[in-house]
Scaffold this active site. Structure first.
Site, mmCIF file in Angstrom:
data_model
loop_
_atom_site.group_PDB
_atom_site.id
_atom_site.type_symbol
_atom_site.label_atom_id
_atom_site.label_comp_id
_atom_site.label_asym_id
_atom_site.label_seq_id
_atom_site.Cartn_x
_atom_site.Cartn_y
_atom_site.Cartn_z
ATOM 1 N N PHE A 150 0.815 -1.208 -0.186
ATOM 2 C CA PHE A 150 0.006 0.014 -0.140
ATOM 3 C C PHE A 150 0.784 1.222 -0.056
ATOM 4 O O PHE A 150 0.335 2.316 -0.483
ATOM 5 C CB PHE A 150 -1.112 -0.013 1.306
ATOM 6 C CG PHE A 150 -0.345 0.504 2.573
ATOM 7 C CD1 PHE A 150 -0.083 1.689 2.803
ATOM 8 C CD2 PHE A 150 0.214 -0.495 3.615
ATOM 9 C CE1 PHE A 150 0.574 2.186 3.741
ATOM 10 C CE2 PHE A 150 0.604 -0.193 4.543
ATOM 11 C CZ PHE A 150 0.918 1.211 4.815
ATOM 12 N N LYS A 174 -0.777 -7.258 -9.323
ATOM 13 C CA LYS A 174 -1.819 -7.287 -8.325
ATOM 14 C C LYS A 174 -1.500 -5.982 -7.376
ATOM 15 O O LYS A 174 -0.711 -6.465 -6.487
ATOM 16 C CB LYS A 174 -1.663 -8.759 -7.381
ATOM 17 C CG LYS A 174 -2.778 -9.188 -6.893
ATOM 18 C CD LYS A 174 -3.450 -8.273 -5.972
ATOM 19 C CE LYS A 174 -2.944 -8.277 -4.505
ATOM 20 N NZ LYS A 174 -3.410 -7.535 -3.692
ATOM 21 N N GLU A 177 -4.998 -4.008 -2.319
ATOM 22 C CA GLU A 177 -6.378 -3.659 -2.299
ATOM 23 C C GLU A 177 -6.761 -2.223 -1.625
ATOM 24 O O GLU A 177 -7.767 -1.767 -1.754
ATOM 25 C CB GLU A 177 -7.128 -4.858 -1.731
ATOM 26 C CG GLU A 177 -7.082 -5.016 -0.311
ATOM 27 C CD GLU A 177 -5.610 -6.007 -0.160
ATOM 28 O OE1 GLU A 177 -4.829 -5.984 -0.894
ATOM 29 O OE2 GLU A 177 -5.771 -6.642 0.967
ATOM 30 N N SER A 227 4.892 -6.842 3.635
ATOM 31 C CA SER A 227 5.490 -7.237 4.904
ATOM 32 C C SER A 227 6.423 -8.535 4.887
ATOM 33 O O SER A 227 6.162 -9.534 4.067
ATOM 34 C CB SER A 227 4.411 -7.436 5.734
ATOM 35 O OG SER A 227 3.467 -8.586 5.431
ATOM 36 N N CYS A 282 9.705 1.828 3.679
ATOM 37 C CA CYS A 282 10.676 0.570 4.368
ATOM 38 C C CYS A 282 11.690 1.221 4.310
ATOM 39 O O CYS A 282 12.881 0.337 4.929
ATOM 40 C CB CYS A 282 10.388 -0.445 3.156
ATOM 41 S SG CYS A 282 11.206 -0.055 1.638
ATOM 42 N N GLU A 376 8.629 -3.813 13.174
ATOM 43 C CA GLU A 376 8.529 -2.691 12.337
ATOM 44 C C GLU A 376 7.231 -2.068 12.650
ATOM 45 O O GLU A 376 6.295 -2.721 12.902
ATOM 46 C CB GLU A 376 8.228 -3.071 10.985
ATOM 47 C CG GLU A 376 7.984 -2.315 9.855
ATOM 48 C CD GLU A 376 7.869 -2.929 8.565
ATOM 49 O OE1 GLU A 376 7.287 -3.821 8.317
ATOM 50 O OE2 GLU A 376 8.326 -2.298 7.564
HETATM 51 P P1 NAD Z 1 1.204 -6.730 3.283
HETATM 52 O O1 NAD Z 1 2.297 -7.855 3.260
HETATM 53 O O2 NAD Z 1 0.124 -6.559 4.180
HETATM 54 O O3 NAD Z 1 0.597 -6.669 1.770
HETATM 55 C C1 NAD Z 1 1.284 -6.891 0.606
HETATM 56 C C2 NAD Z 1 0.507 -7.470 -0.676
HETATM 57 O O4 NAD Z 1 0.120 -8.812 0.077
HETATM 58 C C3 NAD Z 1 -0.889 -6.893 -0.933
HETATM 59 O O5 NAD Z 1 -0.991 -6.533 -2.259
HETATM 60 C C4 NAD Z 1 -1.773 -7.911 -0.262
HETATM 61 O O6 NAD Z 1 -3.238 -7.872 -0.895
HETATM 62 C C5 NAD Z 1 -1.241 -8.933 -0.140
HETATM 63 N N1 NAD Z 1 -1.404 -10.117 1.100
HETATM 64 C C6 NAD Z 1 -1.836 -9.234 2.392
HETATM 65 N N2 NAD Z 1 -1.930 -10.449 3.030
HETATM 66 C C7 NAD Z 1 -1.591 -11.852 2.306
HETATM 67 C C8 NAD Z 1 -1.390 -13.057 2.833
HETATM 68 N N3 NAD Z 1 -1.947 -13.576 4.047
HETATM 69 N N4 NAD Z 1 -1.456 -13.895 1.825
HETATM 70 C C9 NAD Z 1 -1.063 -13.550 0.644
HETATM 71 N N5 NAD Z 1 -1.224 -12.207 0.237
HETATM 72 C C10 NAD Z 1 -1.323 -11.123 1.154
HETATM 73 O O7 NAD Z 1 2.044 -5.225 3.089
HETATM 74 P P2 NAD Z 1 1.513 -3.829 3.281
HETATM 75 O O8 NAD Z 1 0.924 -3.538 4.465
HETATM 76 O O9 NAD Z 1 0.472 -3.553 1.985
HETATM 77 O O10 NAD Z 1 2.666 -2.924 2.741
HETATM 78 C C11 NAD Z 1 3.598 -2.668 3.979
HETATM 79 C C12 NAD Z 1 4.805 -3.442 4.097
HETATM 80 O O11 NAD Z 1 5.480 -3.537 2.942
HETATM 81 C C13 NAD Z 1 5.756 -3.109 5.347
HETATM 82 O O12 NAD Z 1 6.038 -4.097 5.968
HETATM 83 C C14 NAD Z 1 6.845 -2.503 4.428
HETATM 84 O O13 NAD Z 1 8.096 -2.546 4.975
HETATM 85 C C15 NAD Z 1 6.838 -3.272 3.223
HETATM 86 N N6 NAD Z 1 7.601 -2.697 2.110
HETATM 87 C C16 NAD Z 1 8.803 -3.109 1.906
HETATM 88 C C17 NAD Z 1 9.500 -2.862 0.737
HETATM 89 C C18 NAD Z 1 10.981 -3.139 0.541
HETATM 90 O O14 NAD Z 1 11.386 -2.606 -0.451
HETATM 91 N N7 NAD Z 1 11.594 -4.098 1.126
HETATM 92 C C19 NAD Z 1 8.986 -1.648 0.096
HETATM 93 C C20 NAD Z 1 7.809 -1.283 0.105
HETATM 94 C C21 NAD Z 1 6.751 -1.760 1.334
#
Ligand code: NAD
Length: 485
Positions: A150, A174, A177, A227, A282, A376
């Protein structure tokens, strides 16, 4: 508050509804509903994979110099629509308009890099013995998927779209959402730039569609940003289905501040790092390891933090749940003995009372075993951990399970060098609060911040999005039987 048309899937150049099930898209700026997003199923994914597979033969057969022409035109379109795209990011994600603009600018830089791929991708050729030559070429993988988080609705999709597609792949995106609106506009602009139908597709949804992507036999590779918890799930599931996978996870970035650091420069950099995009980067500073006596610098950080006003130069966090989680971390640290120097809890922005705002927060005397020091937080919160010397500071940094970024603030080249060598993170800063490598350098962390080989951007991404074809050619123009040495 802007409202946007219902978000749709995008398959073979057309927007489709696909599924009846939808989710509301809520603007974190004021908690209002600004759109809806379909929660797709494996059926919609199937249609997207069929479209992408149909587009692959002609797209991949096109010379790369021709393919990148689309991205030259696309870059101009991003520039032309900068204000509109930035506004979308602002409304769906909650970051400030300036931060949203900076995000789109970064997407433009990523697109520029893709335009340079023909210069970087040329293969190798050598006469390995008389009359025999070997050559190596980078070939696209086929249909690939990109799953986004997000926090950067415009930029993170651009970590993968221009490079993967310019290298000859067809893609299924994808989006998160929580912020799916920007991606629909990206699809329209790619089409306007001349990208053939089916080369880029969007399937919206949540966990169900991510699992379907990991399982689909028609998808060759999966990139994921999100995450660590989900990165691990995606990496294990995609690779167990024998797909190539690169999964970027969460972070806990440490900034080590030494007593000789420049006070003003350090204070402004540290504060900007922890509060930019409301701490939802991040690469944000999350823990500051204060070495020795640096109370003057800590005082200046507090002064800087107090100048940051939610709703003006600080955006909202993504959701009510995120706000509650962040505030819980602060309260628990306080209960465990940490001292809250600047308190951003229970913040209300006038006129945006239903928005999800957390003010900048600085907490001193955090100890390494507290949850706020290890986990985090993903909010505008700086946890200060005291260390007696550089060795102890580096040990604290090294004990983190994450490894995205680490920075040191000092005037001493020798001290900086030690952190550069010994920090356990993929991206290191020296007097830089957010050490994101710019193109052509690649982006990617270590440890629990990234699973898989290669980085997601820059030159390193070429290896992820392509496979090598090795050809051995024997030329025997005179038809000799004993010509080969
Ligand atoms: P998230 O892991 O909740 O969601 C990421 C994606 O995974 C979304 O598209 C979501 O629909 C999907 N998703 C969520 N739960 C799922 C599950 N149980 N099974 C399968 N798919 C699932 O992450 P977020 O809250 O959208 O984003 C924030 C996180 O992203 C933070 O932890 C941040 O550090 C990380 N991030 C990391 C980087 C990097 O370069 N390392 C860059 C940007 C964001």
């Amino acid at each position: 508050m802007n409202e946007y048309p219902a978000v749709k899937n995008y398959i073979s150049g057309s927007f489709t509804n696909g599924t009846e099930k939808t989710l509301e898209v809520i603007s974190p700026l004021n908690g209002s509903i600004i759109s809806t997003v379909p929660l797709s199923t494996a059926k919609e994914l199937d249609a997207a994979v069929i479209a992408a597979r149909a587009a692959f033969p002609s797209w991949s057969a096109m010379p790369i110099k021709e393919r990148v022409q689309v991205f030259y035109r696309y870059k101009s379109l991003l520039e032309k629509h900068m204000n509109e795209l930035s506004e979308m990011v602002h409304f769906e994600n909650g970051k400030t308009l300036d931060e949203s603009k900076a995000e789109v600018e970064k997407s433009i830089e990523l697109t520029e890099f893709a335009c340079s791929l023909p210069q970087l991708i040329s293969g190798e050729l050598l006469e390995v013995s008389k009359g025999v030559e070997c050559r190596v070429e980078h070939k696209p993988l086929g249909v690939v998927a990109s799953i986004a988080p997000f926090n950067f609705p415009n930029m993170v999709p651009h970590w993968t779209i221009p490079n993967a597609i310019a290298l000859g792949n067809c893609m299924i995106l994808k989006p998160s959402e929580q912020v799916p609106i920007s991606s629909n506009r990206i699809a329209e602009l790619l089409k306007e730039a001349g990208l053939p139908d089916g080369v880029f597709n969007i399937v919206n949804g949540d966990r169900e569609i991510v699992e379907a992507i990991c399982d689909h036999p028609g998808i060759e590779a999966v990139s994921f940003v999100g995450s660590t918890k989900v990165a691990k799930i995606v990496y294990k599931r995609a690779t167990s289905n024998l797909k190539r996978c690169l999964a970027l996870g969460g972070a806990k970035n440490h900034l080590i501040v030494l007593p000789d650091a420049h006070p003003d420069m350090t204070a402004t950099n540290v504060t900007a790092s922890m509060s930019g995009c409301a701490g939802q980067r991040c690469m944000a500073a999350s823990a500051m390891v204060a070495v020795g006596q640096i109370d003057v610098i800590i005082g200046k950080i507090c002064e800087e933090a107090k100048k940051i006003v939610p709703g003006k130069n600080l955006g909202s966090v993504i959701s009510k749940e995120a706000k509650e989680r962040i505030e819980r971390y602060i309260t628990e640290a306080e209960k465990a003995g940490a001292k809250v120097l600047v308190d951003g809890r229970n913040y209300k922005v006038e006129g945006h009372e239903n928005g999800f705002y957390v003010g900048p927060t600085v907490i001193d005397f955090v100890t390494p075993e507290m949850a706020i020091a290890k986990e985090e937080v993903f909010g505008p919160v700086l946890a200060i951990i005291r260390a007696k010397d550089l060795d102890e500071a580096i040990a604290i940094e090294n004990s983190s399970s994450y490894g995205n970024a680490a920075s040191v603030f000092t005037q001493s080249g020798g001290m900086a060098r030690q952190v550069m060598e010994r920090a356990s993170a993929g991206m290191i800063g020296v007097n830089v609060g957010v050490p994101v490598p710019r193109e052509p350098f690649s982006f990617g962390g270590w440890n629990d911040s990234k699973f898989g080989v290669c980085d997601i951007t820059g030159k390193s991404s070429i290896e992820f999005w392509t496979k090598l074809k090795k050809t051995t050619v024997k030329w025997n123009p005179e038809g000799k039987t004993n010509w080969m040495s």
